[in-house]
Design a protein around this motif. Sequence first.
Motif, PDB file in Angstrom:
ATOM      1  N   SER A  94      20.088 -10.008  -7.798  1.00 37.79           N
ATOM      2  CA  SER A  94      21.221  -9.239  -8.328  1.00 37.79           C
ATOM      3  C   SER A  94      22.268  -8.956  -7.251  1.00 37.79           C
ATOM      4  O   SER A  94      23.458  -8.911  -7.539  1.00 37.79           O
ATOM      5  CB  SER A  94      20.733  -7.953  -9.003  1.00 37.79           C
ATOM      6  OG  SER A  94      19.963  -7.189  -8.106  1.00 37.79           O
ATOM      7  N   TYR A  95      21.840  -8.792  -5.998  1.00 40.07           N
ATOM      8  CA  TYR A  95      22.827  -8.586  -4.925  1.00 40.07           C
ATOM      9  C   TYR A  95      23.719  -9.816  -4.788  1.00 40.07           C
ATOM     10  O   TYR A  95      24.947  -9.720  -4.674  1.00 40.07           O
ATOM     11  CB  TYR A  95      22.135  -8.294  -3.588  1.00 40.07           C
ATOM     12  CG  TYR A  95      23.129  -8.179  -2.449  1.00 40.07           C
ATOM     13  CD1 TYR A  95      23.795  -6.982  -2.216  1.00 40.07           C
ATOM     14  CD2 TYR A  95      23.446  -9.281  -1.648  1.00 40.07           C
ATOM     15  CE1 TYR A  95      24.747  -6.878  -1.203  1.00 40.07           C
ATOM     16  CE2 TYR A  95      24.389  -9.185  -0.640  1.00 40.07           C
ATOM     17  CZ  TYR A  95      25.036  -7.983  -0.418  1.00 40.07           C
ATOM     18  OH  TYR A  95      25.978  -7.885   0.562  1.00 40.07           O
ATOM     19  N   LYS A 117      25.528  -2.007 -19.543  1.00 44.65           N
ATOM     20  CA  LYS A 117      24.657  -1.063 -18.821  1.00 44.65           C
ATOM     21  C   LYS A 117      23.496  -1.766 -18.127  1.00 44.65           C
ATOM     22  O   LYS A 117      22.968  -1.289 -17.145  1.00 44.65           O
ATOM     23  CB  LYS A 117      24.147   0.032 -19.750  1.00 44.65           C
ATOM     24  CG  LYS A 117      23.227  -0.465 -20.835  1.00 44.65           C
ATOM     25  CD  LYS A 117      22.542   0.697 -21.537  1.00 44.65           C
ATOM     26  CE  LYS A 117      21.581   0.149 -22.579  1.00 44.65           C
ATOM     27  NZ  LYS A 117      20.732   1.177 -23.150  1.00 44.65           N
ATOM     28  N   GLU A 118      23.064  -2.892 -18.642  1.00 44.98           N
ATOM     29  CA  GLU A 118      22.035  -3.705 -18.004  1.00 44.98           C
ATOM     30  C   GLU A 118      21.992  -5.023 -18.748  1.00 44.98           C
ATOM     31  O   GLU A 118      22.598  -5.164 -19.801  1.00 44.98           O
ATOM     32  CB  GLU A 118      20.653  -3.023 -18.067  1.00 44.98           C
ATOM     33  CG  GLU A 118      20.098  -2.845 -19.468  1.00 44.98           C
ATOM     34  CD  GLU A 118      18.740  -2.147 -19.485  1.00 44.98           C
ATOM     35  OE1 GLU A 118      18.603  -1.084 -18.867  1.00 44.98           O
ATOM     36  OE2 GLU A 118      17.821  -2.678 -20.136  1.00 44.98           O
ATOM     37  N   ASN A 123      17.050  -6.561 -16.823  1.00 41.93           N
ATOM     38  CA  ASN A 123      17.028  -5.094 -16.992  1.00 41.93           C
ATOM     39  C   ASN A 123      17.136  -4.330 -15.672  1.00 41.93           C
ATOM     40  O   ASN A 123      16.402  -3.363 -15.458  1.00 41.93           O
ATOM     41  CB  ASN A 123      15.738  -4.622 -17.692  1.00 41.93           C
ATOM     42  CG  ASN A 123      15.390  -5.397 -18.952  1.00 41.93           C
ATOM     43  OD1 ASN A 123      14.462  -6.174 -18.961  1.00 41.93           O
ATOM     44  ND2 ASN A 123      16.137  -5.172 -20.002  1.00 41.93           N
ATOM     45  N   THR A 124      18.005  -4.739 -14.756  1.00 42.10           N
ATOM     46  CA  THR A 124      18.026  -4.014 -13.483  1.00 42.10           C
ATOM     47  C   THR A 124      19.099  -2.936 -13.402  1.00 42.10           C
ATOM     48  O   THR A 124      18.997  -2.044 -12.578  1.00 42.10           O
ATOM     49  CB  THR A 124      18.213  -4.948 -12.269  1.00 42.10           C
ATOM     50  OG1 THR A 124      19.480  -5.572 -12.376  1.00 42.10           O
ATOM     51  CG2 THR A 124      17.130  -5.979 -12.175  1.00 42.10           C
ATOM     52  N   SER A 125      20.154  -3.021 -14.221  1.00 43.71           N
ATOM     53  CA  SER A 125      21.245  -2.036 -14.140  1.00 43.71           C
ATOM     54  C   SER A 125      21.835  -1.977 -12.732  1.00 43.71           C
ATOM     55  O   SER A 125      22.091  -0.904 -12.217  1.00 43.71           O
ATOM     56  CB  SER A 125      20.739  -0.627 -14.458  1.00 43.71           C
ATOM     57  OG  SER A 125      20.654  -0.418 -15.811  1.00 43.71           O
ATOM     58  N   SER A 126      22.009  -3.118 -12.079  1.00 44.65           N
ATOM     59  CA  SER A 126      22.382  -3.038 -10.679  1.00 44.65           C
ATOM     60  C   SER A 126      23.701  -3.702 -10.312  1.00 44.65           C
ATOM     61  O   SER A 126      24.214  -3.486  -9.217  1.00 44.65           O
ATOM     62  CB  SER A 126      21.263  -3.637  -9.822  1.00 44.65           C
ATOM     63  OG  SER A 126      21.092  -4.984 -10.157  1.00 44.65           O
ATOM     64  N   GLY A 129      26.921  -1.095  -9.728  1.00 36.53           N
ATOM     65  CA  GLY A 129      26.787  -0.266  -8.527  1.00 36.53           C
ATOM     66  C   GLY A 129      26.958  -1.084  -7.253  1.00 36.53           C
ATOM     67  O   GLY A 129      27.581  -0.629  -6.285  1.00 36.53           O
ATOM     68  N   THR A 130      26.437  -2.304  -7.266  1.00 33.89           N
ATOM     69  CA  THR A 130      26.554  -3.149  -6.077  1.00 33.89           C
ATOM     70  C   THR A 130      28.009  -3.574  -5.856  1.00 33.89           C
ATOM     71  O   THR A 130      28.517  -3.520  -4.726  1.00 33.89           O
ATOM     72  CB  THR A 130      25.646  -4.393  -6.218  1.00 33.89           C
ATOM     73  OG1 THR A 130      24.332  -3.959  -6.540  1.00 33.89           O
ATOM     74  CG2 THR A 130      25.613  -5.192  -4.927  1.00 33.89           C
ATOM     75  N   SER A 141      27.945   5.078 -14.116  1.00 34.81           N
ATOM     76  CA  SER A 141      27.038   4.255 -14.911  1.00 34.81           C
ATOM     77  C   SER A 141      26.805   4.873 -16.276  1.00 34.81           C
ATOM     78  O   SER A 141      27.010   6.072 -16.468  1.00 34.81           O
ATOM     79  CB  SER A 141      25.705   4.099 -14.185  1.00 34.81           C
ATOM     80  OG  SER A 141      25.056   5.335 -14.149  1.00 34.81           O
TER      81      SER A 141
END
Lengths: 247, 323
Positions: A94-95, A117-118, A123-126, A129-130, A141
Amino acid sequence: MKILVCLSKSPDTTSKIAFKDNNTLFEDAGVQWIINPYDEWYALVRAIELKEKDVSTTIHLITVGNADCDAIIRKALAIGGDEAIRINVQNNDSYYIAAQIAEVAKQNNYDLILTGKESIDYNTSSIGGTIAELLDMPFISLATKLVIEGSNAIVTRDIEGGEETAEVSLPLVLSCAKGMAEQRIPNMRGIMAARTKPLKVLEPAAIETFTSVVNYEVKPAKTSVKLIAADNVAELARLLHEEVKAF
Amino acid sequence: MSVLIFADQADGIIKKASFEALSYGNKVAALLDTTAEALVLGNVTDNVVTLGKYGISKVHTITDISLNHLDTQVYASLIAEAAGKTGATVVVFSQNQTGKAIAARVAAKLKAGLVAGACALPDVSSGFVVKKTVFSGKAYANISINTPIKVISLNPNSFPVTVAEGNAEVSVLNINIPESKVKVTNINKIVGEIPLTEADIVVSGGRGLRGPENWGMIEALAQSLHAALACSRPVADANWRPHHEHVGQTGYQIAPNLYIAIGISGAIQHLAGVNRSKVIVVINTDPEAPFFKSADYGIVGDAFVVVPKLTEEINKLIEKNSH
């Protein structure tokens, strides 16, 4: 205003989940690919609503993936949006994905970056934010409402047992949840228009990956339901007490 | 070296999901032969010394009242700095609303690999591999984190809370708080209800209940079990029940210890929201309802007869056990 909507390809909700190559890869044979529902229903449609209010708004769509994604990007363009960007690489970290999007965003000065939202596969929701961290922007979020007032956004988000509303200046990254907008079905005019909208394919930037998938496991099916006769409800109460320890 | 666990609070009280994260972090620290330390942001009414009972040796606090509101930019900056100061090699969050907002941001700041939605302890026998749920609970992925610092966000209700004797040392962290760009203007909490995402037990009703006027028996059952209320999508869409009760793919995804589904057939979109529940009970008139395939206990029968009877039997047992 310039909006970037992040889209991910995911298997249709009703797809059979199976793995291949010694459980190291998702079995995609026969899988129907869709736009991740939260990206489509909430992020994309809210962006379109904002453009309908202010026609000077530009909407870019972005996805990170191989050419398999083109069909879902065309569908997204048929719902709305001005042009699409696909970063031509397949990766599960995900990063890595978020950093690819952030690289594109750096060159385009978006006022608003929206994600779902994910994703319904990892399903990481990330991602949101990253991206926000890499661009040093505020991030909210699970946003359920968004109103733009000049250079500010009024955002409502879900918190445990309620909701919170905050005012924040643009640029801003949001992950969008239920309430933000409603699903739209592309119409014929949109489908025709989508054929000629630009879809730029970019090669990935050099980004490190921080994680890798070792393997997958399918969740074992429940052995079988313990059925209790409808005239023996006391037995269910006893099981909930003694086996489940619910009370 | 340490494992740093972020202990999330709401209204000055540390959340239950954080106790799970603390217990988990303590076990991770044991695997790595290091100490478990916690970070608490904002003003809390709880005595943080008591976090020692979850195996926490030291609690770091930044008690500024402005931190009682979550701003992901401010939080990420403080948590990353605290991780640096405590020499954390693993940072643990609960994947609740707060964890979903900040875990990835902290990971990006620390250039750390993230596993969000973890459901088991890491395997450290060769490398650092964490199991997480994928495909909305239908499968697991084992993810190797390949960076020196690791960030794990733990699914709520997937790890037991363990309690022992002990007090934690409290240390006030001296870190400058960056200015917040997010101004909270309103908070609207639903009072008198157990928040769905925090609940141990959830009682949920579907279209089989025929109308909003029939929810009295659902509420009575929920009350006996101290359960939160939920509903299926058609029920929320028809405005029989408020949208904040809707569970499923488009509503809330929950993982309670016990989920009781009444008059819900169990469409795959509904299961996507509830199939991480530990125990599922299904009450439905239709023996062919797909939900029975995912259930642990089931009754094929008329909810209008079964549910009031079940509440009555539960109340009898509660009454009996209180003597």
